[in-house]
Write an enzyme that holds these catalytic residues in place. Sequence first.
Site, PDB file in Angstrom:
ATOM      1  N   ASN A  49      12.917 -17.269  43.775  1.00 28.75           N
ATOM      2  CA  ASN A  49      11.461 -17.308  43.776  1.00 28.75           C
ATOM      3  C   ASN A  49      10.908 -16.632  42.506  1.00 28.75           C
ATOM      4  OD1 ASN A  49       8.755 -17.814  44.847  1.00 28.75           O
ATOM      5  ND2 ASN A  49       9.781 -17.920  46.843  1.00 28.75           N
ATOM      6  N   ARG A  50       9.665 -16.181  42.527  1.00 29.21           N
ATOM      7  CA  ARG A  50       8.983 -15.777  41.299  1.00 29.21           C
ATOM      8  C   ARG A  50       8.885 -14.263  41.131  1.00 29.21           C
ATOM      9  NH1 ARG A  50       6.629 -20.513  43.170  1.00 29.21           N
ATOM     10  NH2 ARG A  50       6.380 -22.138  41.582  1.00 29.21           N
ATOM     11  N   HIS A  68      13.368 -18.136  39.896  1.00 30.39           N
ATOM     12  CA  HIS A  68      14.754 -18.331  40.337  1.00 30.39           C
ATOM     13  C   HIS A  68      15.781 -17.709  39.395  1.00 30.39           C
ATOM     14  CE1 HIS A  68      13.247 -20.569  43.608  1.00 30.39           C
ATOM     15  NE2 HIS A  68      13.125 -21.736  43.025  1.00 30.39           N
ATOM     16  N   HIS A 118      18.655 -23.740  47.623  1.00 32.06           N
ATOM     17  CA  HIS A 118      17.493 -24.571  47.301  1.00 32.06           C
ATOM     18  C   HIS A 118      17.723 -26.040  47.657  1.00 32.06           C
ATOM     19  CE1 HIS A 118      13.872 -25.874  45.242  1.00 32.06           C
ATOM     20  NE2 HIS A 118      13.606 -24.641  44.863  1.00 32.06           N
ATOM     21  N   TYR A 146      17.140 -29.638  49.295  1.00 31.54           N
ATOM     22  CA  TYR A 146      16.039 -30.488  49.740  1.00 31.54           C
ATOM     23  C   TYR A 146      16.535 -31.348  50.900  1.00 31.54           C
ATOM     24  CZ  TYR A 146      13.263 -29.691  45.459  1.00 31.54           C
ATOM     25  OH  TYR A 146      12.523 -29.142  44.447  1.00 31.54           O
ATOM     26  N   ASP A 191       3.808 -24.550  49.557  1.00 35.96           N
ATOM     27  CA  ASP A 191       4.797 -23.958  48.650  1.00 35.96           C
ATOM     28  C   ASP A 191       4.639 -22.443  48.760  1.00 35.96           C
ATOM     29  OD1 ASP A 191       6.708 -23.444  46.756  1.00 35.96           O
ATOM     30  OD2 ASP A 191       5.571 -24.229  45.050  1.00 35.96           O
ATOM     31  N   GLN A 207      10.524 -19.558  52.410  1.00 39.98           N
ATOM     32  CA  GLN A 207       9.683 -20.351  51.523  1.00 39.98           C
ATOM     33  C   GLN A 207       9.720 -21.801  51.997  1.00 39.98           C
ATOM     34  OE1 GLN A 207       8.020 -18.918  48.977  1.00 39.98           O
ATOM     35  NE2 GLN A 207       7.157 -20.681  47.908  1.00 39.98           N
ATOM     36  N   GLU A 235      13.709 -22.198  52.191  1.00 42.62           N
ATOM     37  CA  GLU A 235      14.500 -21.232  51.432  1.00 42.62           C
ATOM     38  C   GLU A 235      14.348 -19.843  52.062  1.00 42.62           C
ATOM     39  OE1 GLU A 235      13.404 -21.818  47.133  1.00 42.62           O
ATOM     40  OE2 GLU A 235      12.221 -23.417  48.063  1.00 42.62           O
TER      41      GLU A 235
END
Length: 372
Positions: A104-105, A130, A203, A205, A275, A309, A337
């Site tokens: 993440n950020r 990430h 991560h 999908y 998100d 997330q 996540e």
Amino acid sequence: MKKSKFVLLILVAVIFYACNQSKNKEMVKKEILGTHQGKEVYLLTLTNTAGNVIKLTNFGAKINFIEVPDKNGKKENVTFGYDTFEKILAGDKYFGSVVGRYANRIANAKFTIDSVEYNTPKNDGSNTLHGGPNGWHSVVWTTEVLEGAVAAVKFSYISPDMEEGFPGTVNAEVIYTWTDENEIIMGYKCTTDKNTVVNVTNHAYFNLKGAGNGDILDHEVVLKASAFTPVDSVMIPTGEIRPVAGTPFDFTTPHRIGERIAENYDQLILGLGYDHNYVLDNTEDVDVTVYEPSSGRVLEVITNEPGMQFYTGNFLNGSETGHGGIVYNYRSGFCLESGHYPDSPNHPEFPTTILNPGEVYETTTIYRFSVR
């Protein structure tokens, strides 16, 4: 932590013990995909007793393929990935990857530990995303096929001191176990020789209709979280813990992903959809349940992490072509996540992500597939 999640961790330990005592590697096929960074890259195909398959690669410790049946027994791949190593290298770097050292950020690409400021790469505007552009998603992990009664693989990586600006040499490992109950058990473990921050996730999908088979807006979600962390215009948490009640973010009861995604709500506008990090209640065995009615497939997510997330593929645009030439279009996949909250190193009020020498970062997340 809820009692059942202690049982979960014990279960993982038992599986790991069995994997190191039994003698059965026939459920894991290992083949060379290519070389990168002077190291061999492998594709590992794990098959359970039902004949269902997942495929992993040690490049980024990725999940590259998950084939499970629908309610009629038809098997399809339900995750994003690529057919060749060349396409993996050229494609989306996060599909199925283990991301770290900090998932993440991180705001403004910096954080402070013990009055020392550390600067990390800016790869998401002014922020670090990430772990930076050369994070754990982009390295070749050491591979060990574990012997046991279930298919299991261990990936290991030594992240050197100051890699991507993060202090401390971190020894990281993830064990993937593919059970006969169609569960992907992911057990993460990290140690460090210097105070650092660690937040690791996967991560992957998902599209439970089958990867590339339309959008995911009809998927029904139950997410056991009574609050989430709102973000600002650059997707950094404001520090607020906002209740989901009365908002389009309330998935404590079943809602389709597309049911409220276009509402005029500040956080949906800022995130271009969902998100966001959800603050998990951690009171029930299953934290997230996703159901897709046409296939009958169900994905359950179980974790002992405090956050989740939830991302709805808002930046997918059809530029990626995956397995069998399938195009991954806008909102054709979602991510769940597990982890700590975004930008936790700069928010002391959030659960800490500091890892000190002598401590062990250890966490488990399960993706469980079934039908109804």
